[in-house]
Design an enzyme around this catalytic site. Sequence first.
Site, PDB file in Angstrom:
ATOM      1  N   HIS A  68      -1.173   5.976  -4.184  1.00 37.73           N
ATOM      2  CA  HIS A  68      -2.295   6.347  -3.300  1.00 37.73           C
ATOM      3  C   HIS A  68      -2.617   7.843  -3.378  1.00 37.73           C
ATOM      4  CE1 HIS A  68      -2.008   2.478  -0.615  1.00 37.73           C
ATOM      5  NE2 HIS A  68      -1.656   2.252  -1.866  1.00 37.73           N
ATOM      6  N   ASP A 125      -7.332  -5.059  -6.648  1.00 36.05           N
ATOM      7  CA  ASP A 125      -8.258  -4.138  -5.969  1.00 36.05           C
ATOM      8  C   ASP A 125      -7.845  -2.679  -6.092  1.00 36.05           C
ATOM      9  OD1 ASP A 125      -6.058  -4.969  -4.353  1.00 36.05           O
ATOM     10  OD2 ASP A 125      -7.046  -4.255  -2.540  1.00 36.05           O
ATOM     11  N   GLU A 164      -5.574  -6.633  -1.712  1.00 35.45           N
ATOM     12  CA  GLU A 164      -4.220  -6.439  -1.166  1.00 35.45           C
ATOM     13  C   GLU A 164      -4.207  -5.270  -0.195  1.00 35.45           C
ATOM     14  OE1 GLU A 164      -0.462  -4.829  -0.355  1.00 35.45           O
ATOM     15  OE2 GLU A 164      -1.799  -3.787  -1.730  1.00 35.45           O
TER      16      GLU A 164
HETATM   17 NI    NI Z   1      -0.132  -1.737  -4.298  1.00 38.08          NI
END
Ligand code: NI
Length: 391
Positions: free
Chosen positions: A364, A81, A139
């Site tokens: 991220h 994902d 996840e």
């Molecule tokens: Ni990860």
Amino acid sequence: MTTITLNHVVEQIKQEVIEWRRHLHRNPELSFEEQKTAQFIYDTLGSFGNLELSRPTKTSVMARLIGSKPGKVLAIRADIDALPIQEENTFEFASQNPGVMHACGHDGHTAMLLGTAKVLSGMKDRINGEVRFFFQHAEELFPGGAEEMVQAGVMDGVDLVIGAHLWSPLELGKVGVVSGPMMAAPDTFWITVNGKGGHAALPHQTIDSIAVAAQVVTNLQHIVSRNTDPLDNLVVSVTQFVAGTTHNVIPGSVEICGTVRSFDAKLRETVPELMERIVKGITDAHGASYEFNYQLGYRPVINQEDVTRVIEETVLEVFGAEALDKMKPNMGGEDFSAYQQKAPGTFFYVGAGNPKKGITYPHHHSRFTVDEDALEIGVKMFVNATFKLLD
Ligand code: NI
């Protein structure tokens, strides 16, 4: 199979693995919405032969490679994902899905596991036992895809489980291994402090929710510093404090939320109680009231000693002593832990950062990427570890 033979086979598909990663990077999908991603994985696996394919949940894929001789069952997991981030990279294969980005490297994980399945499916006759390839959805979003896959029975009969994360803080060429506790249990809390709103010039007619909630935040920090053993690992972080509308109004309530990270199950159990005692005590003292909600997240990732030793041996044999980085645990979370409840397993890091190429952004981040040379390292790790663990 010798390491040299295996590595040679992996090197032949290196470019293909990179192409798969780029395709996935271009077409990211959010957690629980990985329809096209799962279809791509399913179709690609279908082209290899020798694999039994299934769809354990709506957006996950499992492939089984049943060897010619009986033996153990090894599962290898990749997550598939992406995240709700607008990509700021400008390379040719940047995300074409606005506001969605593979900013954690799961595109690489998927490509590495496809590569591993391709190599191993061509060696069916040499496999003792079975290899199961898990392409796991979601996840990044609690309650996570791993638990759903376990519920669907993917771990039934599995003896060993491994997985890896591409890791940009770790330099390309290194493989990071941790024995024992590796990643923490990430729990979440929400607190509402209810006071009584009113005019800021007449504080005596109010119960100032901001003044009370500020003390709650300060006192929550006493849990780690005063209530729990300094030798136990624990984090209590308040990450959100929402209150008020303007300069002359005392708001009636404050919303607070945050995260708690721990490894030890007993310690983990005690934290909600310690927190609520503080929230209750402070609000009582000032005539306010509260609401308290606490949600247990993923379990901690605890790597099993024997499997970890095999992973370390694999690093030493395939890449040499300078590649092995015995890392410290960290307080991040990972739902790989759901599989470790069912069978001994180990999760490890594949170094994917490269300051020389400007690949230094953290996971991220909107400019996150990986050095694609890491993909080959990941496939070599999986393929070599498979033979070590099954033979
Ligand atoms: Ni990860």
